[in-house]
Design a protein around this motif. Structure first.
Motif, PDB file in Angstrom:
ATOM      1  N   VAL A   1      50.809  29.190  41.179  1.00 14.86           N
ATOM      2  CA  VAL A   1      49.363  29.460  41.238  1.00 14.86           C
ATOM      3  C   VAL A   1      48.907  29.647  42.681  1.00 14.86           C
ATOM      4  O   VAL A   1      48.127  30.550  42.989  1.00 14.86           O
ATOM      5  CB  VAL A   1      48.595  28.312  40.545  1.00 14.86           C
ATOM      6  N   ARG A   2      49.386  28.790  43.575  1.00 16.24           N
ATOM      7  CA  ARG A   2      48.957  28.906  44.975  1.00 16.24           C
ATOM      8  C   ARG A   2      49.438  30.205  45.615  1.00 16.24           C
ATOM      9  O   ARG A   2      48.821  30.692  46.565  1.00 16.24           O
ATOM     10  CB  ARG A   2      49.462  27.703  45.766  1.00 16.24           C
ATOM     11  N   ALA A   3      50.528  30.767  45.116  1.00 20.65           N
ATOM     12  CA  ALA A   3      51.043  32.019  45.670  1.00 20.65           C
ATOM     13  C   ALA A   3      50.348  33.241  45.094  1.00 20.65           C
ATOM     14  O   ALA A   3      50.515  34.352  45.621  1.00 20.65           O
ATOM     15  CB  ALA A   3      52.546  32.116  45.427  1.00 20.65           C
ATOM     16  N   ALA A   4      49.574  33.068  44.008  1.00 21.49           N
ATOM     17  CA  ALA A   4      48.933  34.209  43.351  1.00 21.49           C
ATOM     18  C   ALA A   4      47.699  34.655  44.116  1.00 21.49           C
ATOM     19  O   ALA A   4      46.948  33.834  44.660  1.00 21.49           O
ATOM     20  CB  ALA A   4      48.564  33.840  41.916  1.00 21.49           C
ATOM     21  N   ASP A   5      47.479  35.961  44.148  1.00 27.83           N
ATOM     22  CA  ASP A   5      46.291  36.538  44.776  1.00 27.83           C
ATOM     23  C   ASP A   5      45.207  36.739  43.728  1.00 27.83           C
ATOM     24  O   ASP A   5      45.470  37.261  42.640  1.00 27.83           O
ATOM     25  CB  ASP A   5      46.624  37.872  45.438  1.00 27.83           C
ATOM     26  N   ALA A   6      44.004  36.337  44.051  1.00 27.06           N
ATOM     27  CA  ALA A   6      42.873  36.502  43.130  1.00 27.06           C
ATOM     28  C   ALA A   6      41.583  36.474  43.928  1.00 27.06           C
ATOM     29  O   ALA A   6      41.498  35.823  44.974  1.00 27.06           O
ATOM     30  CB  ALA A   6      42.866  35.401  42.070  1.00 27.06           C
ATOM     31  N   GLU A   7      40.583  37.182  43.431  1.00 28.53           N
ATOM     32  CA  GLU A   7      39.270  37.179  44.072  1.00 28.53           C
ATOM     33  C   GLU A   7      38.528  35.891  43.727  1.00 28.53           C
ATOM     34  O   GLU A   7      38.707  35.331  42.643  1.00 28.53           O
ATOM     35  CB  GLU A   7      38.454  38.388  43.628  1.00 28.53           C
ATOM     36  N   THR A   8      37.696  35.459  44.649  1.00 26.28           N
ATOM     37  CA  THR A   8      36.905  34.243  44.433  1.00 26.28           C
ATOM     38  C   THR A   8      35.586  34.602  43.765  1.00 26.28           C
ATOM     39  O   THR A   8      34.798  35.374  44.318  1.00 26.28           O
ATOM     40  CB  THR A   8      36.624  33.533  45.764  1.00 26.28           C
ATOM     41  N   PRO A   9      35.293  34.095  42.567  1.00 23.52           N
ATOM     42  CA  PRO A   9      33.987  34.333  41.949  1.00 23.52           C
ATOM     43  C   PRO A   9      32.878  33.743  42.825  1.00 23.52           C
ATOM     44  O   PRO A   9      32.980  32.601  43.281  1.00 23.52           O
ATOM     45  CB  PRO A   9      34.092  33.592  40.613  1.00 23.52           C
ATOM     46  N   THR A  10      31.858  34.520  43.058  1.00 21.77           N
ATOM     47  CA  THR A  10      30.794  34.090  43.973  1.00 21.77           C
ATOM     48  C   THR A  10      29.552  33.590  43.249  1.00 21.77           C
ATOM     49  O   THR A  10      28.580  33.205  43.892  1.00 21.77           O
ATOM     50  CB  THR A  10      30.399  35.267  44.889  1.00 21.77           C
ATOM     51  N   ASP A  11      29.569  33.580  41.915  1.00 27.49           N
ATOM     52  CA  ASP A  11      28.367  33.205  41.169  1.00 27.49           C
ATOM     53  C   ASP A  11      28.444  31.801  40.582  1.00 27.49           C
ATOM     54  O   ASP A  11      27.526  31.386  39.877  1.00 27.49           O
ATOM     55  CB  ASP A  11      28.124  34.210  40.033  1.00 27.49           C
ATOM     56  N   LEU A  12      29.510  31.067  40.879  1.00 31.93           N
ATOM     57  CA  LEU A  12      29.678  29.734  40.312  1.00 31.93           C
ATOM     58  C   LEU A  12      29.589  28.679  41.400  1.00 31.93           C
ATOM     59  O   LEU A  12      30.073  28.885  42.512  1.00 31.93           O
ATOM     60  CB  LEU A  12      31.024  29.621  39.591  1.00 31.93           C
TER      61      LEU A  12
END
Length: 490
Positions: A342-353
């Motif tokens: 999981v820590r190695a995975a790339d993902a965008e950070t949701p900004t509405d939470l």
């Protein structure tokens, strides 16, 4: 011959201590002792039952054949050691999890030999941390974890959920996300709330989740009656698990908000007039209960509801916990494997939470496994917003009034005018009285609406404040609904 030459006991103790221990201080000025080459540190003034440094010195001096010394000599030696340590560099101490060098994090297994788990970008391994990288602090709440099993191929996750009664896959993936978050020393995680009907195994599941991080001695506790005792319990461990909550006072709700996102408590040090004692804390929380009544909006943003259901077939406690203890090393190994992925995975950070760090972790979990944790987290928060609205007549009245506002337009009034408008709407043609707790002044209304802002915004009603030459105002806007394709994207 001088008295000091006749009785050099304090010098003997101080010399022995300097040769066998390393002394340092933390940011709050507490002095700790750390045996050379060992990662566990103890405050030198501790009188606790987990083993004080004074006891360490006494045992070491006796076993090495140097002698047994009286209390006066020991006190004078410790006074000197403490004074000298205050000039040393500052280093933090950690309970259970800690940041390491080169992007690694550590998990304390609670073992006497100090062996711990080092989680690094390419995997995890068992090692004894360098004392200058990680200093562990142990308390009575620090249980021992088993050695995790490597190369489990994810079997531990299946074993864990075979022993619990989570209602659906969404609850299971959020439980995984919460456990991974507990292994991050710098990631605030929402308070997991295990709920469900009577007999759903909420307490059992809570103990199982807690013991994955805190060891087999970890257990659930009743909620303390005051904030001071709650903070003391939180500061002594990593995961704080409170069982069978049926009611949550405003003070307890506010304290839980602080525990989840981090705060500091300051009080006068004992036996002093001006010194203070500081306790900083941010810890994972786990709660169980059928229903806690009305949930305040600020706590709702920090909760992670996980629903359980009654099992179709019952098992004895002895059988269940025997299977759990056998599975725990595999469960911990699988969790560590998944944490690395999981820590190695790339993902965008949701900004509405509100809990953006945890939302980002859910997005990373989805990128690594495709479980749908982020969508499940959003759905859980939406259900909590419904609970907040159902328990707050003011929120219900505001939403009723918002239906009369044209989407995209703003309606502006003073807080006193809003109070009259909303009160008349609630009274209605039936002329029913306003309920107990209804705002009595414009200022009280303004404060209540500020607290309800996130809940109302989730239902498309925006509350804003401002000031003109005439005075302050409250502004209510009904958000324009998003096009269908954007709703699907969300």
């Amino acid at each position: 011959m001088s008295e000091d030459e006749k009785n050099p006991a304090r010098e003997v103790i101080a010399d022995y201590a300097g040769a066998h221990f390393r002394y340092f201080r933390t940011a709050d000025g507490t002095v700790y002792a750390q045996r050379n080459g060992h990662p566990v540190a103890r405050p030198i003034r501790s009188q606790g039952t987990t083993g004080s440094h004074r006891q360490e010195l006494m045992v070491g001096l006796y076993r090495d054949g140097i002698g047994v010394f009286n209390g006066t000599a020991m006190k004078e030696a410790l006074d000197l050691i403490e004074a000298l340590a205050l000039t040393e560099d500052v280093q933090p101490v950690h309970i259970r999890v800690a940041p390491g060098f080169d992007g690694a994090t550590w998990l304390d297994l609670g073992r006497d030999d100090g062996q711990s788990v080092r989680i690094h970008p390419t995997g995890w391994d068992i090692a004894t941390p360098d004392p200058r990288e990680v200093c562990w602090r142990r308390t009575q709440l620090t249980g021992e974890l088993p050695m995790p099993v490597k190369e489990t191929d994810g079997k531990g996750i299946d074993l864990l959920f075979g022993l619990t009664n989570f209602a659906n896959a969404q609850a299971e993936c959020l439980a995984i996300a919460w456990l991974i978050g507990c292994l991050g020393p710098s990631v605030p995680v929402p308070a997991t709330f295990l709920t469900g009907p009577q007999g759903a195994g909420k307490s059992t599941a809570g103990r199982m989740l807690t013991r994955i991080i805190e060891g087999t001695s970890g257990d659930l506790r009743r909620a303390p009656k005051d904030e001071e005792n709650l903070i003391a319990a939180v500061a002594a461990g990593w995961v704080t698990a409170l069982d069978n909550l049926s009611y949550m006072t405003p003070d307890l709700s506010d304290a839980m908000c602080c525990i989840v996102t981090g705060a500091e408590s300051v009080k006068r040090a004992l036996f002093t007039d001006g010194d203070v004692f500081r306790v900083s804390y941010r810890r994972p929380l786990l709660l169980t209960g059928i229903d806690v009544g009305v949930i305040r909006p600020d706590l709702a943003e920090r909760l992670l509801p996980l629903r359980l259901e009654r099992p179709r077939a019952r098992r004895t406690e002895a059988e269940l916990w025997a299977d759990y203890e056998q599975a725990l090393p595999v469960v911990l190994g699988s969790l560590l494997d998944l944490t690395v992925q999981v820590r190695a995975a790339d993902a965008e950070t949701p900004t509405d939470l509100r809990m953006a760090d945890f939302a980002h972790l859910c997005a990373q979990l989805d990128a690594a496994t495709g479980l749908g944790a982020l969508a499940a987290y959003r759905a859980g928060l939406d259900d909590l917003n419904d609970d907040v609205i159902e328990g707050d007549l003011l929120a219900q009245t505001v939403l009723r009034h918002a239906e009369t506002i044209t989407p995209g337009e703003a309606q502006r009034m003073t807080s006193t005018e809003w109070l009259l408008c909303l009160s008349l709407l609630h009274i209605g043609e039936e002329q029913r009285p306003v309920p107990k707790g209804w705002p009595t002044t414009g200022k009280v209304l303004s404060d209540r609406l500020k607290r309800l802002q996130p809940t109302l915004a989730a239902r498309g009603v925006l509350i804003d404040t401002g000031r003109t030459k005439e005075g302050r105002y409250l502004e209510m806007t009904r958000r324009v609904p998003a096009p269908p394709h954007e709703q699907l994207a969300l």
